[in-house]
Design a protein around this motif. Structure first.
Motif, PDB file in Angstrom:
ATOM      1  N   LYS A  28       0.835  -1.163   0.139  1.00  0.00           N
ATOM      2  CA  LYS A  28       0.129  -0.038  -0.152  1.00  0.00           C
ATOM      3  C   LYS A  28       0.885   1.182   0.108  1.00  0.00           C
ATOM      4  O   LYS A  28       1.664   1.495   0.978  1.00  0.00           O
ATOM      5  CB  LYS A  28      -0.826  -0.090   1.141  1.00  0.00           C
ATOM      6  CG  LYS A  28      -1.829   0.994   1.036  1.00  0.00           C
ATOM      7  CD  LYS A  28      -2.849   0.962   2.597  1.00  0.00           C
ATOM      8  CE  LYS A  28      -4.057  -0.362   2.435  1.00  0.00           C
ATOM      9  NZ  LYS A  28      -4.737  -0.136   3.682  1.00  0.00           N
ATOM     10  N   MET A  29       0.809   1.984  -1.182  1.00  0.00           N
ATOM     11  CA  MET A  29       2.039   2.759  -1.287  1.00  0.00           C
ATOM     12  C   MET A  29       1.448   4.281  -0.853  1.00  0.00           C
ATOM     13  O   MET A  29       0.497   4.620  -1.164  1.00  0.00           O
ATOM     14  CB  MET A  29       2.277   3.258  -2.865  1.00  0.00           C
ATOM     15  CG  MET A  29       2.920   1.740  -3.522  1.00  0.00           C
ATOM     16  SD  MET A  29       4.111   0.806  -2.653  1.00  0.00           S
ATOM     17  CE  MET A  29       5.556   1.766  -3.400  1.00  0.00           C
ATOM     18  N   VAL A  30       2.402   4.977  -0.084  1.00  0.00           N
ATOM     19  CA  VAL A  30       2.055   6.532   0.478  1.00  0.00           C
ATOM     20  C   VAL A  30       3.453   7.344   0.176  1.00  0.00           C
ATOM     21  O   VAL A  30       4.260   6.805   0.090  1.00  0.00           O
ATOM     22  CB  VAL A  30       1.795   6.276   1.778  1.00  0.00           C
ATOM     23  CG1 VAL A  30       0.599   5.419   2.239  1.00  0.00           C
ATOM     24  CG2 VAL A  30       2.892   5.941   2.685  1.00  0.00           C
ATOM     25  N   ASP A  37       7.515   7.441  -3.048  1.00  0.00           N
ATOM     26  CA  ASP A  37       6.331   6.627  -3.258  1.00  0.00           C
ATOM     27  C   ASP A  37       6.800   5.146  -2.393  1.00  0.00           C
ATOM     28  O   ASP A  37       7.769   4.224  -2.995  1.00  0.00           O
ATOM     29  CB  ASP A  37       5.738   6.451  -4.319  1.00  0.00           C
ATOM     30  CG  ASP A  37       4.365   5.742  -4.661  1.00  0.00           C
ATOM     31  OD1 ASP A  37       3.743   6.212  -3.775  1.00  0.00           O
ATOM     32  OD2 ASP A  37       4.211   5.036  -5.536  1.00  0.00           O
ATOM     33  N   MET A  38       6.300   5.180  -1.100  1.00  0.00           N
ATOM     34  CA  MET A  38       6.874   3.911  -0.381  1.00  0.00           C
ATOM     35  C   MET A  38       5.724   3.103   0.173  1.00  0.00           C
ATOM     36  O   MET A  38       4.697   3.600   0.535  1.00  0.00           O
ATOM     37  CB  MET A  38       7.623   4.332   0.987  1.00  0.00           C
ATOM     38  CG  MET A  38       8.941   5.509   0.457  1.00  0.00           C
ATOM     39  SD  MET A  38      10.109   4.316  -0.343  1.00  0.00           S
ATOM     40  CE  MET A  38      10.808   3.376   1.159  1.00  0.00           C
ATOM     41  N   PRO A  39       6.312   1.957   0.430  1.00  0.00           N
ATOM     42  CA  PRO A  39       4.923   0.842   1.017  1.00  0.00           C
ATOM     43  C   PRO A  39       4.812   1.199   2.436  1.00  0.00           C
ATOM     44  O   PRO A  39       5.830   1.131   3.242  1.00  0.00           O
ATOM     45  CB  PRO A  39       5.617  -0.397   0.746  1.00  0.00           C
ATOM     46  CG  PRO A  39       7.029  -0.308   0.818  1.00  0.00           C
ATOM     47  CD  PRO A  39       7.366   1.014   0.216  1.00  0.00           C
ATOM     48  N   VAL A  40       3.520   1.288   3.112  1.00  0.00           N
ATOM     49  CA  VAL A  40       3.144   1.673   4.361  1.00  0.00           C
ATOM     50  C   VAL A  40       3.162   0.330   5.105  1.00  0.00           C
ATOM     51  O   VAL A  40       3.241   0.237   5.951  1.00  0.00           O
ATOM     52  CB  VAL A  40       2.294   2.766   4.736  1.00  0.00           C
ATOM     53  CG1 VAL A  40       0.924   2.179   4.191  1.00  0.00           C
ATOM     54  CG2 VAL A  40       2.232   3.178   6.162  1.00  0.00           C
ATOM     55  N   GLN A  41       2.379  -0.687   4.127  1.00  0.00           N
ATOM     56  CA  GLN A  41       2.207  -1.909   4.728  1.00  0.00           C
ATOM     57  C   GLN A  41       1.786  -2.765   3.466  1.00  0.00           C
ATOM     58  O   GLN A  41       1.721  -2.198   2.337  1.00  0.00           O
ATOM     59  CB  GLN A  41       1.074  -2.176   5.627  1.00  0.00           C
ATOM     60  CG  GLN A  41      -0.321  -1.760   5.039  1.00  0.00           C
ATOM     61  CD  GLN A  41      -1.429  -1.563   5.928  1.00  0.00           C
ATOM     62  OE1 GLN A  41      -1.435  -1.109   7.115  1.00  0.00           O
ATOM     63  NE2 GLN A  41      -2.332  -2.426   5.809  1.00  0.00           N
ATOM     64  N   TYR A  42       1.811  -4.223   3.672  1.00  0.00           N
ATOM     65  CA  TYR A  42       1.462  -5.069   2.602  1.00  0.00           C
ATOM     66  C   TYR A  42       0.134  -5.583   2.522  1.00  0.00           C
ATOM     67  O   TYR A  42      -0.046  -6.128   3.625  1.00  0.00           O
ATOM     68  CB  TYR A  42       2.662  -6.253   2.332  1.00  0.00           C
ATOM     69  CG  TYR A  42       3.887  -5.538   1.900  1.00  0.00           C
ATOM     70  CD1 TYR A  42       4.402  -5.204   0.430  1.00  0.00           C
ATOM     71  CD2 TYR A  42       4.734  -4.744   2.824  1.00  0.00           C
ATOM     72  CE1 TYR A  42       5.177  -4.509   0.284  1.00  0.00           C
ATOM     73  CE2 TYR A  42       5.973  -4.258   2.596  1.00  0.00           C
ATOM     74  CZ  TYR A  42       6.148  -4.069   1.373  1.00  0.00           C
ATOM     75  OH  TYR A  42       7.483  -3.421   0.958  1.00  0.00           O
ATOM     76  N   ASP A  43      -0.617  -5.870   1.415  1.00  0.00           N
ATOM     77  CA  ASP A  43      -1.820  -6.787   1.464  1.00  0.00           C
ATOM     78  C   ASP A  43      -1.686  -8.284   2.160  1.00  0.00           C
ATOM     79  O   ASP A  43      -0.757  -8.667   1.687  1.00  0.00           O
ATOM     80  CB  ASP A  43      -2.246  -7.030   0.272  1.00  0.00           C
ATOM     81  CG  ASP A  43      -2.860  -5.819  -0.720  1.00  0.00           C
ATOM     82  OD1 ASP A  43      -2.912  -4.777   0.051  1.00  0.00           O
ATOM     83  OD2 ASP A  43      -3.000  -5.820  -1.832  1.00  0.00           O
ATOM     84  N   GLY A  44      -2.547  -8.592   2.902  1.00  0.00           N
ATOM     85  CA  GLY A  44      -2.684  -9.832   3.729  1.00  0.00           C
ATOM     86  C   GLY A  44      -1.503  -9.825   4.855  1.00  0.00           C
ATOM     87  O   GLY A  44      -1.511 -10.701   5.758  1.00  0.00           O
ATOM     88  N   MET A  45      -0.873  -8.850   5.169  1.00  0.00           N
ATOM     89  CA  MET A  45      -0.148  -8.622   6.530  1.00  0.00           C
ATOM     90  C   MET A  45      -0.828  -7.540   7.244  1.00  0.00           C
ATOM     91  O   MET A  45      -1.471  -7.815   8.198  1.00  0.00           O
ATOM     92  CB  MET A  45       1.275  -8.539   6.078  1.00  0.00           C
ATOM     93  CG  MET A  45       1.900  -9.673   5.546  1.00  0.00           C
ATOM     94  SD  MET A  45       2.208 -10.770   6.544  1.00  0.00           S
ATOM     95  CE  MET A  45       3.689 -10.363   7.390  1.00  0.00           C
ATOM     96  N   GLY A  46      -0.244  -6.129   7.102  1.00  0.00           N
ATOM     97  CA  GLY A  46      -0.740  -5.097   7.834  1.00  0.00           C
ATOM     98  C   GLY A  46       0.482  -4.858   9.011  1.00  0.00           C
ATOM     99  O   GLY A  46       1.126  -5.652   9.266  1.00  0.00           O
ATOM    100  N   VAL A  47       0.237  -3.753   9.615  1.00  0.00           N
ATOM    101  CA  VAL A  47       1.196  -3.200  10.187  1.00  0.00           C
ATOM    102  C   VAL A  47       1.495  -4.109  11.567  1.00  0.00           C
ATOM    103  O   VAL A  47       2.650  -4.457  12.012  1.00  0.00           O
ATOM    104  CB  VAL A  47       0.897  -1.899  11.230  1.00  0.00           C
ATOM    105  CG1 VAL A  47       1.954  -1.253  11.955  1.00  0.00           C
ATOM    106  CG2 VAL A  47       0.867  -0.750   9.674  1.00  0.00           C
TER     107      VAL A  47
END
Lengths: 133, 398
Positions: free
Chosen positions: B30-32, B38-48
């Motif tokens: 999930k890019m922010v 443009d960096m990933p804040v977290q990934y689908d299926g995982m999360g913080v």
């Protein structure tokens, strides 16, 4: 038959269509945040709920939901009196992620003005709305 | 819930991309926007939450290619140690840093304020390798050139990526590729030839866990990252968990705990100033900083543990309710309600299972166990000054 309505702020309102005829005050609805909202927020670690007995107006802040990273206010999608809150969320806020429209509910409200429901979206309109976000 | 949509930016055309951008997208990042990237804040299926816990239990792979990597050498004839010049703008011992050793230090302005925090590694007696914050790199490099440009050459390595492999299983994974990794100690470095390219590896990180940071040429970054991800212990971890991990570990984040008005003493980082440098000074802001070292600063960075439960709690028998997290910017009050400080970072600590925060308080209140209050949504709620880190570090010191 229950029916669920959705706000642009990503709360849902589920009313049981059999409890009260249209236009009669006293309809009880269950309010929480949508699956889209829980997914966008990420892992919920804390939920703050309104007080039972409080009278709130549509648009009022009626709780806070916090993920690991951020805090978001939850606004009342309809006006009314809070008749119950889901105290289980205090100890297990992850239910908001796991079952937002079920065990992850926030509060039950006695709806003051059923006409406010007509300003909310139905499931397909809400799905179309979130698709555009 | 107006914030929900903000987590999903619609378009980020003007942002820089790291060499791993395609990889992030393919893994459901999930890019922010972050520091112009443009960096990933977290990934689908995982999360913080899951990413955080995975890193503490196994091994997390972080893309930190947005950070600035640079080589510092002397321009004098004959060439000398660039550490001599660098010591004018950092308070740590640089000339005394042995080859292959790494040191955390602070770039200081004339008032003793912190321009950036950075890692310095000595490659040899004529060469230092710097890693600085993404958001600060242009400012840092300009400042270094302005202050000591007559003595040193700064070469920005814009064609390299930086990966961090962090967690208790990081050593096991990396030593499958490089047996040497297992022998490295915390805050040491090595250069390794791998598939024809030179990798700069250090045993360090930003999570409180054992781990490594690996600088690789941009062209091979994705291939190298994918090789690491093939190991079952490894998952890609986003910036969200990077922040919660470093907060539990009590580590400073520039722009939050550190800025140009804060001195190393106020930041509770006096350990970066080695004995010799305390005795002889000779760095920017030394007068102020050494005086604070003797007299004590008027404010100090501390850990804060929020204790306040929801005031509207409707379950009187519920003791399981969690305290509410407090966020950056919240005011800290004394027991009698006077404003004595501010929260600089705050959130939930997934490994410790309760909210954690850091902030600055007046020194009189900066002792462990002090019972204070913090303003949250218009209400003062209890909090205590907590020892840092919130979770014991797991470094490979020997």
């Amino acid at each position: 038959m229950s029916k669920t309505f959705f706000s642009d702020d990503h709360e849902y309102v589920t009313v049981d269509g059999d409890t009260a005829p249209a236009g009669v005050a006293g309809m009880i609805a269950t309010v929480g945040i949508t699956d889209y909202a829980q997914n966008a927020l990420g892992d919920v670690v804390y939920v703050e709920l309104p007080k039972v007995g409080a009278n709130i107006s549509k648009g009022d802040q009626a709780g806070v939901v916090e993920s690991v990273k951020s805090a978001s206010e939850v606004y009342a999608p309809v006006s009314g009196e809070i008749v119950a809150v889901n105290a289980a969320l205090e100890g297990d806020p992850a239910q908001v992620n796991q079952d937002p429209l079920g065990k992850g509910w926030f509060y039950k409200i006695r709806i003051a003005n059923q006409n406010e429901l007509s300003a909310l979206k139905d499931e397909s309109a809400y799905a179309a709305y979130t698709k555009e976000l | 819930m107006p914030n929900a949509a903000h987590h999903i930016p619609k378009e980020e055309t003007a942002l820089h991309k790291t060499p791993l951008w395609e990889l992030h997208k393919s893994l459901g990042g999930k890019m922010v926007p972050f520091a112009g990237y443009d960096m990933p804040v977290q990934y689908d299926g995982m999360g913080v939450l899951k990413e955080h816990l995975h890193t503490r239990r196994h091994a997390g792979l972080f893309d930190v290619s947005h950070m600035g990597q640079a080589i510092l050498t002397s321009v004098l004839t004959p060439k000398e140690d660039p550490g001599v010049a660098l010591e004018k703008i950092v308070p740590s011992a640089m000339t005394g840093l042995a080859p292959e050793k790494q040191r955390y230090t602070l770039l200081l302005n004339e008032q003793g304020g912190i321009i950036d925090d950075l890692m310095v590694t000595r490659w040899d007696d004529k060469t230092l390798f710097l890693v600085v914050n993404a958001a600060c790199k242009e400012k840092d490099f300009a400042y270094i050139r302005q202050k000591i440009g007559g003595e040193v050459k700064l070469e920005y390595l814009s064609d390299r990526a930086l990966l961090a492999l962090q967690g208790p299983e990081a050593e096991k994974v990396l030593s499958r590729l490089f047996p040497l990794a297992a022998a490295m100690k915390f805050m040491t470095s090595a250069k390794i030839l791998y598939e024809g390219a030179e990798l700069y590896i250090s045993r360090s990180g930003y999570t409180g866990e054992d781990g490594f940071e690996i600088s690789v040429p941009a062209a091979m970054a994705e291939r190298f990252a994918r090789q690491l991800l093939e190991h079952e212990e490894v998952r890609m971890i986003g910036l969200g968990a990077r922040d919660s991990l470093r907060l539990e570990a009590g580590l400073c984040l520039y722009g939050h705990e550190l800025d140009e008005t804060i001195t190393p003493i106020e930041a509770n980082l006096k350990w970066v100033i080695q004995k010799h440098r305390r005795a002889h000074g000779g760095f920017c802001g030394a007068e102020k900083i050494l005086k604070q070292l003797d007299d004590g600063p008027s404010k100090l960075r501390v850990g804060i543990r929020p204790e306040g439960k929801a005031p509207g709690a409707n379950a009187p028998d519920s003791n399981s309710g969690r305290a509410a997290p407090v966020r950056e910017g919240a005011e800290i009050l004394s027991p009698d309600g006077k404003t004595i400080g501010v929260i600089t970072s705050g959130g939930f600590g997934p490994s410790v299972g309760h909210p954690v925060a850091m902030g600055y308080v007046e020194s009189a209140f900066a002792h462990e166990g002090a019972e204070l209050q913090v303003m949250l949504r218009g209400q003062a709620r209890p909090c205590t000054v907590a020892a840092l880190p919130f979770i014991a570090a797991n470094y490979k010191r020997d």
